[in-house]
Each structure stands twice: as structure tokens, then as C-alpha cells.
Design an enzyme around this catalytic site. Structure first.
Site, PDB file in Angstrom:
ATOM      1  N   ASP A  99       0.640  -1.271   0.183  1.00  0.00           N
ATOM      2  CA  ASP A  99      -0.242  -0.402   0.011  1.00  0.00           C
ATOM      3  C   ASP A  99       0.459   1.404   0.052  1.00  0.00           C
ATOM      4  O   ASP A  99       1.652   0.804   0.771  1.00  0.00           O
ATOM      5  CB  ASP A  99      -1.275   0.051   1.197  1.00  0.00           C
ATOM      6  CG  ASP A  99      -2.695   0.136   0.892  1.00  0.00           C
ATOM      7  OD1 ASP A  99      -2.496   1.213   1.032  1.00  0.00           O
ATOM      8  OD2 ASP A  99      -3.227  -0.169   0.943  1.00  0.00           O
ATOM      9  N   ASP A 201      -3.010   4.239  -2.302  1.00  0.00           N
ATOM     10  CA  ASP A 201      -4.756   5.557  -1.651  1.00  0.00           C
ATOM     11  C   ASP A 201      -5.273   6.823  -1.857  1.00  0.00           C
ATOM     12  O   ASP A 201      -4.431   7.529  -2.730  1.00  0.00           O
ATOM     13  CB  ASP A 201      -4.125   5.311   0.429  1.00  0.00           C
ATOM     14  CG  ASP A 201      -5.176   5.833   1.094  1.00  0.00           C
ATOM     15  OD1 ASP A 201      -5.764   4.663   0.506  1.00  0.00           O
ATOM     16  OD2 ASP A 201      -4.736   6.579   1.201  1.00  0.00           O
ATOM     17  N   GLU A 264      -6.387   3.234  -6.233  1.00  0.00           N
ATOM     18  CA  GLU A 264      -8.391   3.952  -4.772  1.00  0.00           C
ATOM     19  C   GLU A 264      -8.816   4.443  -5.804  1.00  0.00           C
ATOM     20  O   GLU A 264      -8.468   5.892  -6.047  1.00  0.00           O
ATOM     21  CB  GLU A 264      -7.809   3.624  -4.371  1.00  0.00           C
ATOM     22  CG  GLU A 264      -8.980   3.498  -3.004  1.00  0.00           C
ATOM     23  CD  GLU A 264      -9.292   3.700  -1.932  1.00  0.00           C
ATOM     24  OE1 GLU A 264      -9.796   3.696  -1.218  1.00  0.00           O
ATOM     25  OE2 GLU A 264      -8.340   4.432  -1.637  1.00  0.00           O
ATOM     26  N   HIS A 325     -11.287  -3.110   3.543  1.00  0.00           N
ATOM     27  CA  HIS A 325     -10.871  -2.619   4.705  1.00  0.00           C
ATOM     28  C   HIS A 325     -11.720  -1.494   5.147  1.00  0.00           C
ATOM     29  O   HIS A 325     -11.757  -0.978   6.333  1.00  0.00           O
ATOM     30  CB  HIS A 325      -9.391  -2.438   5.225  1.00  0.00           C
ATOM     31  CG  HIS A 325      -8.891  -1.564   4.419  1.00  0.00           C
ATOM     32  ND1 HIS A 325      -9.101  -1.817   2.656  1.00  0.00           N
ATOM     33  CD2 HIS A 325      -8.542   0.418   4.712  1.00  0.00           C
ATOM     34  CE1 HIS A 325      -8.250  -0.646   2.458  1.00  0.00           C
ATOM     35  NE2 HIS A 325      -8.304   0.743   3.686  1.00  0.00           N
ATOM     36  N   ASP A 326     -12.738  -0.524   4.089  1.00  0.00           N
ATOM     37  CA  ASP A 326     -13.896   0.294   4.139  1.00  0.00           C
ATOM     38  C   ASP A 326     -15.168   0.162   3.905  1.00  0.00           C
ATOM     39  O   ASP A 326     -15.264   1.052   3.977  1.00  0.00           O
ATOM     40  CB  ASP A 326     -12.544   1.600   2.954  1.00  0.00           C
ATOM     41  CG  ASP A 326     -11.578   1.669   3.328  1.00  0.00           C
ATOM     42  OD1 ASP A 326     -11.384   2.006   4.694  1.00  0.00           O
ATOM     43  OD2 ASP A 326     -10.819   2.669   2.666  1.00  0.00           O
TER      44      ASP A 326
END
Length: 530
Positions: A99, A201, A264, A325-326
Site C-alpha cells: 500500500d 491510496d 484506489e 477494509h473500508d
């Protein structure tokens, strides 16, 4: 890119490090814990692991507030631990994707400490500083994604700084060439250590409107929604100049062989596909989150897939995501039976699938007691159900204390049902969702039609989604009943084949013809005669 490219044929598996495996009893997963579970991932059959941030961080947003881009936070281990993880990942034929969090740093990062020290500091323009608005308040109406104004007043220097997320996460100024140079060198630091690519991200946030104009009101906003939805993010994200930045990142990765750049991006499809870049020199895989937000209905999903295939640029490779994870887990959204159907959908659509740890063992929604809540978004906007803790709970490895995740107290509670839903038990149950995932992955690996083959929609009625995957002489029909009632799928006369795999564990190899009877909540893969 040829169809043999690993990230086109392969499957990405996301690991949230805090919750995968704890190796030292502090209740938080770590790098050595991931390393201990590499044999499991190789057995499952995935091709690459994507690890959420493990950089040095105060953990205001659990690692997405970075204080040192070239360091490992002690709760996760050391750089030596990371190097060993890469070595052992590669030894098993797996890839490692890291990430990368370039939009913002921690307010504890040395760069920001310098930037806020004075208006004349050389790093002042590394972040986004503005004078107050005409009324003495924030410079504009931009809102933090976690609620409240996106501007924080700095008394010492008499200006506001911008933070798209927490105030502890000041945004970098990506219009500054020095910032770009420093961040590209961060990429090289990790590429030199052997990482196989990056998931970037909030990549669509990197460039903001040069004039810092107000965002327009959102006419569809409802008070029950997150505050960020009050305004349309017209000027605070997705600016045209961002594509130049993405292209530059891609250029850095192309200094190294066989790497992948994943972005993302939470945008509608017609804007998402722009991130492939001019002449496909942007992100290899702009993350497609449409399945996360689309109503679980066959007609809606069929239309979505058709739209995606239509707007993809020529040569652009698709990808699909069910959760991360979100976002609430797929098991929490559709229930345990449809979660099996969703697994078949994810692993048979054309494009690179990304799995989320724990989905393969059927983790659903885990209720988090208020006194155990950890997510800052939940604390900032309580009562709206925005907290992301339920999708971040620990992995279940066995039926022992704390599911084999830790010998201590886990940072988040486990799903109370873990004694009957863990890797060790499900591996020994041929009918389990884990074994379904493994068989799907095995089929995808064995048959090019199911990985890089063409996608061809098949007419279906009701809540059934059907399509063919073709490559060379191989033809497979995928028929998915997204409803809870039986349904008969009618095909062209003369169609013949055999059931290769069903999500119903008691349905084995059987011949099928022009009429295929689907059970409630059943998905089928049929090998068609050619």
C-alpha cells in the site's frame, strides 16, 4: 500487455495486517504473522498479496497516517522482517503488493513539522496552506471525508492547512515538483527491496483545484448520510492534472520489470476508466468498486458488467472487487448462501479479481460493542453506521482461544461464531465456502477461458445472471441465481455440457442441455461442448 502477464491472470488477496496473524501476543497482527501464513495462501492458490500500510505511524488512522515512508512501524516488525517476508513470499511463487499513501502524511512526519514551523520554511509549500476566507473562517467549504471542515487552523503561522481526512493527516501539495520527486524516490526505495507493485491510496485526490473554489451543494444529500455527501466533490478531487501524476508514477514502476500499479478510485465508471491514462500509461488497474455498491440484483449487475466492458479503453484490463477494509463484508451484505454465489461471480468475471482476507471463510458482519470501537470515522460521526471496524476483525485460523489469531487480547473482537468457522475446520469440510473458493481458484488457474478469456453475456430472466467465458476451443457457461427461489435458465436448442462446479455442495458432475435448473442461491459453472 500479453495475456501471460501475472497481474492479468492472477488473483490479488488483500491482507489487513493488524488482523491477519499476531506473532508476539500483543493482540495486533504483524509481518512475522503474515510470513507464518504464507503456506496457507499458497495452498489457497492466490497469486499476490496486497498488504495495507505497515509504515511508521502514530496510528491515528491505523497506518494511513504515515510518519516515515521508508520505515516499518514497530508494532508490525522491522525492515529486516519485511525483507524476509518478501524473500519467503517470492520463494513460494507469490508476489507482494504494498500500500502506498501519497495524498497525505501524518502531522508527525518531519516534513510537516518543518512545513508548519514558519511561513518561510523550505517545506512550507510541500503542504496546502491558505489564508482565512473573507469571513475569517476556512478558505472554502470543503469537508473532510471523516466529517467536519477539511481545514485546520494553525495559530503559530496564521493559516489553515488542508486535510481531506483527519486533521492528523495533512494533504501533500502534489503541484510541487519537490514533493513528487521525494515520493517517487519512496517508490524506488521499496521497489529496490523487491516489492512487485503498489496499491495507491485515494489516488484521485492527489490534485486539488488550483483556485480552491467552493464545492457545489449535493441536491440528493440526506441527513442520514455521511457529511462528506453534503457537497459534490467537484473541486477537491479528480482534477484533470491528476492524470499526469499517475502517468509519472507509472513511469517509475516501468524502471523495474513486471511491476503493477493499482489505483484506489471511488468514481463512476466513465470517470474511473480515465485513470488507465492516455495510451494506457496510467494505472494498470484502476480499482473497480462497482460490485461493492450495486444492488445485489441480476439485472443491475448484468447492466453494470455490460457498461464496464463498453467503456473500457481498448487494451485496458478490467478488475473486480467485492470488499475491502473500508466496506462492509460481502457476507454481511448478501448473507452466507449468496456469499458463495458472489465468490463464483468474482472469480469468473473477465478481469483481475481482488479477494479480501476472511471472505473465503465466510466472515459476515461482526457487531462491535461501543466501548471496543476503534475507527476514527465512527467516533467523528457516531450513529450513522459508518464505522469500518466490522470488516477489520481478526482472521479465524482454528477453534482455539482467540481463533489462533493471538495469544493475547485482540485489538478488535473476533466474530463470536469463529469456533464453527475457521480455516482449520473448513479445510476438512469439502462442502465449506473455503473449499469452494479453492476449487474456483483452481479452475481459474487451469482454464484460460476463466481468467483471460472473452466475456459474452447470455440472456436470462428473473434474478439470474448468465454469461459465457471463451478462449480457443474452451467454452464455459456461468449461471448465477442471485435469488432465493428456483429458476430455469433456457438456452439455445442443441446446447449441451456438463456441470463442472456448483455452489451447492451436493450437486456433482451431471449433463445439462438447453434447460438448466438452478436451485435457490446456486451458481453453476458448466463446461459446454464445442
Amino acid at each position: 500487455m500479453p495475456e501471460t502477464t501475472w497481474w492479468k491472470r492472477g488473483i490479488v488477496y488483500q491482507i489487513y495486517p493488524r488482523s491477519f496473524q499476531d506473532s508476539n501476543g500483543d493482540g495486533i497482527g504483524d509481518l512475522n504473522g503474515i510470513r507464518r501464513r504464507l503456506d496457507y495462501l499458497a495452498w489457497l492458490g492466490v497469486d499476490a498479496i496486497w498488504i495495507s500500510p505497515v509504515y511508521t505511524s502514530p496510528m491515528a488512522d491505523f497506518g494511513y497516517d504515515v510518519a516515515d515512508y521508508c520505515g516499518i512501524d514497530p508494532i508490525f516488525g522491522t525492515l529486516d522482517d519485511f525483507d524476509r517476508l518478501i524473500e519467503e513470499t517470492h520463494a513460494r511463487g507469490l508476489r507482494l503488493i504494498l500500500d502506498f499513501v501519497p495524498n497525505h502524511t501524518s502531522d508527525q512526519h518531519p516534513w510537516f513539522q518543518e512545513s508548519r514551523s514558519s511561513r518561510t520554511n523550505p517545506k512550507r509549500e510541500w503542504y496546502i496552506w491558505r489564508d482565512p476566507g473573507p469571513d475569517g473562517g476556512p478558505p472554502n467549504n470543503w469537508i473532510s471525508n471523516f466529517g467536519g471542515p477539511a481545514w485546520e487552523w494553525d495559530e503559530a503561522t496564521g493559516q489553515y492547512y488542508y486535510h481531506a481526512f483527519l486533521k492528523e493527516q495533512p494533504d501533500l501539495n502534489w503541484r510541487n515538483p519537490e514533493v513528487r520527486k521525494a515520493m517517487y524516490n519512496v517508490l524506488r526505495f521499496w521497489l529496490d527491496r523487491g516489492v512487485d507493485g503498489f496499491r495507491v491510496d485515494v489516488i484521485w485526490h492527489l490534485i486539488k483545484d488550483a483556485e480552491f473554489r467552493d464545492n457545489p451543494p449535493n441536491p440528493a444529500y440526506q441527513p442520514s448520510q455521511a457529511e462528506i455527501n453534503r457537497f459534490l466533490q467537484v473541486h477537491s478531487a479528480d482534477q484533470p492534472e491528476v492524470h499526469g501524476v499517475v502517468s509519472e508514477m507509472r513511469g517509475v514502476l516501468e524502471e523495474y520489470p513486471d511491476r503493477v500499479l493499482i489505483g484506489e478510485i471511488y468514481l463512476p465508471l466513465e470517470r474511473l476508466v480515465a485513470y488507465y491514462g492516455q495510451d494506457l500509461k496510467g494505472a494498470h488497474l484502476p480499482f473497480n468498486f462497482q460490485l461493492v455498491h450495486t444492488v445485489w440484483n441480476a439485472r443491475e449487475i448484468a447492466a453494470l458488467v455490460e457498461e464496464y466492458e463498453t467503456v473500457l479503453p481498448e487494451g485496458g484490463w478490467p478488475n473486480w472487487v467485492l470488499g475491502n477494509h473500508d466496506q462492509p463484508r460481502i457476507g454481511a451484505r448478501v448473507g452466507p448462501q449468496q456469499a458463495r454465489v458472489a465468490a463464483m461471480l468474482l472469480l469468473t468475471l473477465r478481469g483481475t479479481p481482488t479477494m479480501y482476507y476472511g471472505d473465503e471463510i465466510g466472515i459476515g458482519k461482526v457487531e462491535i460493542p461501543p466501548d471496543r470501537a476503534q475507527d476514527p470515522w465512527e467516533r467523528n460521526e457516531p450513529g450513522l453506521g459508518l464505522g469500518r471496524d466490522p470488516e477489520r476483525t481478526p482472521m479465524h485460523w482454528d477453534g482455539s482461544h482467540q481463533g489462533g489469531f493471538t495469544s493475547g487480547t485482540p485489538w478488535l473482537p473476533l466474530d463470536p461464531g469463529f469456533p464453527s468457522r475457521h480455516v482449520e475446520g473448513l479445510r476438512n469440510d469439502p462442502s465449506s465456502i473455503l473449499m469452494l473458493y479453492r476449487r474456483l481458484i483452481e479452475l481459474r488457474r487451469r482454464h484460460l477461458a476463466l481468467s483471460v478469456g472473452r466475456y459474452m453475456p447470455v440472456a436470462a430472466e428473473g434474478n439470474v445472471l448468465a454469461y459465457e467465458r471463451r478462449h480457443g476451443t474452451e467454452r464455459f457457461l456461468v449461471a448465477l441465481n442471485l435469488g432465493h427461489e428456483p429458476h430455469t435458465l433456457s438456452l439455445q436448442d442443441g446446447t449441451a455440457g456438463r456441470v463442472l462446479l456448483s455452489t451447492s455442495p451436493d450437486r456433482g458432475d451431471e449433463p445439462v442441455g438447453a434447460r438448466i435448473d438452478l436451485r435457490p442461491d446456486e451458481g453453476l459453472i458448466v463446461a459446454l461442448e464445442t
